[in-house]
Design an enzyme around this catalytic site. Structure first.
Site, short mmCIF file in Angstrom:
data_model
loop_
_atom_site.label_atom_id
_atom_site.label_comp_id
_atom_site.label_asym_id
_atom_site.label_seq_id
_atom_site.Cartn_x
_atom_site.Cartn_y
_atom_site.Cartn_z
N LYS A 12 -1.12 -32.61 -12.39
CA LYS A 12 1.00 -33.15 -12.28
C LYS A 12 0.81 -32.66 -10.59
CE LYS A 12 4.39 -32.64 -15.19
NZ LYS A 12 4.39 -31.85 -13.87
N GLY A 103 1.20 -28.63 -14.99
CA GLY A 103 1.75 -29.63 -16.09
C GLY A 103 -0.08 -29.11 -16.64
N ASP A 139 5.83 -33.02 -20.82
CA ASP A 139 4.48 -33.40 -19.17
C ASP A 139 4.02 -34.64 -20.15
OD1 ASP A 139 6.38 -32.34 -17.58
OD2 ASP A 139 5.16 -30.36 -16.90
#
Length: 293
Positions: A12, A103, A139
């Site tokens: 991410k 992430g 997240d």
């Protein structure tokens, strides 16, 4: 359950990150445009009894104790909500650096939920999956369906997927781990006045790569200064990326320490990556395309 199921857990990348303020519960409200890269961890599931996890790959040593891994945490949380959930042995190929603003743990947990959904014929939009994602980490909801979005709140409020153009990028991490909590603790509202971007409305009208990058240059990552204070090598990475031929924008992702640079073509990205590997052989450097999903 099929004997082996496999899911990709893409990195991410926060193209923007605005901190809108500190909440009463100690967390921070944010607004961030997130996209996903084609560099990723890989997670597989083999039918079994209680969930177990084996970690391998170049970053396996950084993952810590199995009991703390978000893959196991997500699997147990889903089992608590789905009677008779079939789980098994997870095998994680860890390619992404840990505590790096990509992430990594969250995208692994999201991949675990997608695997369990497939193994148990649970619909991708089953609300129990999103409920577990929210309970597992801030997240994880954005990573559950890894497509470009704006995330708000602490990360749990998501826009609809955005049809953004793909971007050629170089991801670079100097090999330092930056704890997210410490980075947020160092954020100063006076240094970065929070404001709502209404970004999803703006981004939905983007027509091409040039418009997107032009808009990105007007934004920021409000955590950069705090992260650099904790890990000065981040400033070295950003300076190196901004000096690269063809770099159109360089910025830190998430709470760091990974940074990205955007280029007009993959050829320019590859050239910059080759040169930077010669200059800084100890850095984690990956050419990628952003917009996965």
């Amino acid at each position: 359950m099929p004997s082996d199921l496999v899911e990709t857990a893409p990195a991410k990348v926060n193209l923007t990150l605005r901190v809108l303020g500190r909440r009463a519960d100690g967390y921070h409200d944010i607004e961030s445009l997130v996209v996903f890269a084609d560099v990723a961890d890989q997670l597989s599931l083999t039918a079994g009894d209680a969930p177990t996890l084996t970690v391998m790959g170049p970053r396996a040593a950084q993952t810590g104790a199995q009991a703390d891994n978000l893959v196991i945490k997500a699997a147990r949380a889903l089992a608590a909500r789905v009677p008779g959930l079939r789980t098994g042995a997870f095998r994680l190929e860890k390619n992404l650096p840990v505590a790096a603003g990509l992430g990594g743990g969250s995208t692994d947990a999201a991949a675990a939920l997608r695997l369990l959904a497939r193994a148990n014929n649970i619909a991708p939009d089953d609300p129990r999956l999103l409920d577990v994602a929210r309970a597992t980490g801030a997240d994880v909801p954005a990573c559950l369906d890894p497509r470009p979005r704006v995330m708000r709140g602490i990360g749990e409020i998501l826009s609809a997927p955005l049809p953004l153009p793909r971007l050629s990028a170089l991801l670079v991490n100097p090999g330092v781990a930056v704890p997210t909590k410490m980075v947020f603790s160092g954020w100063s509202p006076s240094a970065n006045p929070g404001r709502s971007l209404a970004a999803a409305v703006v981004l939905a009208k983007m027509q091409n790569e040039r418009q997107l990058i032009d808009w990105l240059t007007t934004e920021a990552n409000d955590l950069e200064a705090s992260a650099i204070a904790l890990a000065p090598p981040i400033a070295e990475v950003l300076a190196s990326l901004r000096a690269a031929d063809g770099c159109r924008l360089a910025r830190m992702s998430g709470s760091g320490a990974t940074c990205f640079a955007l280029f007009s073509s993959f050829a320019e990205t590859a050239s910059a990556g080759k040169k930077l590997r010669t200059q800084c052989p100890d850095w984690w450097i990956n050419e990628t395309v952003l917009g996965w999903g």
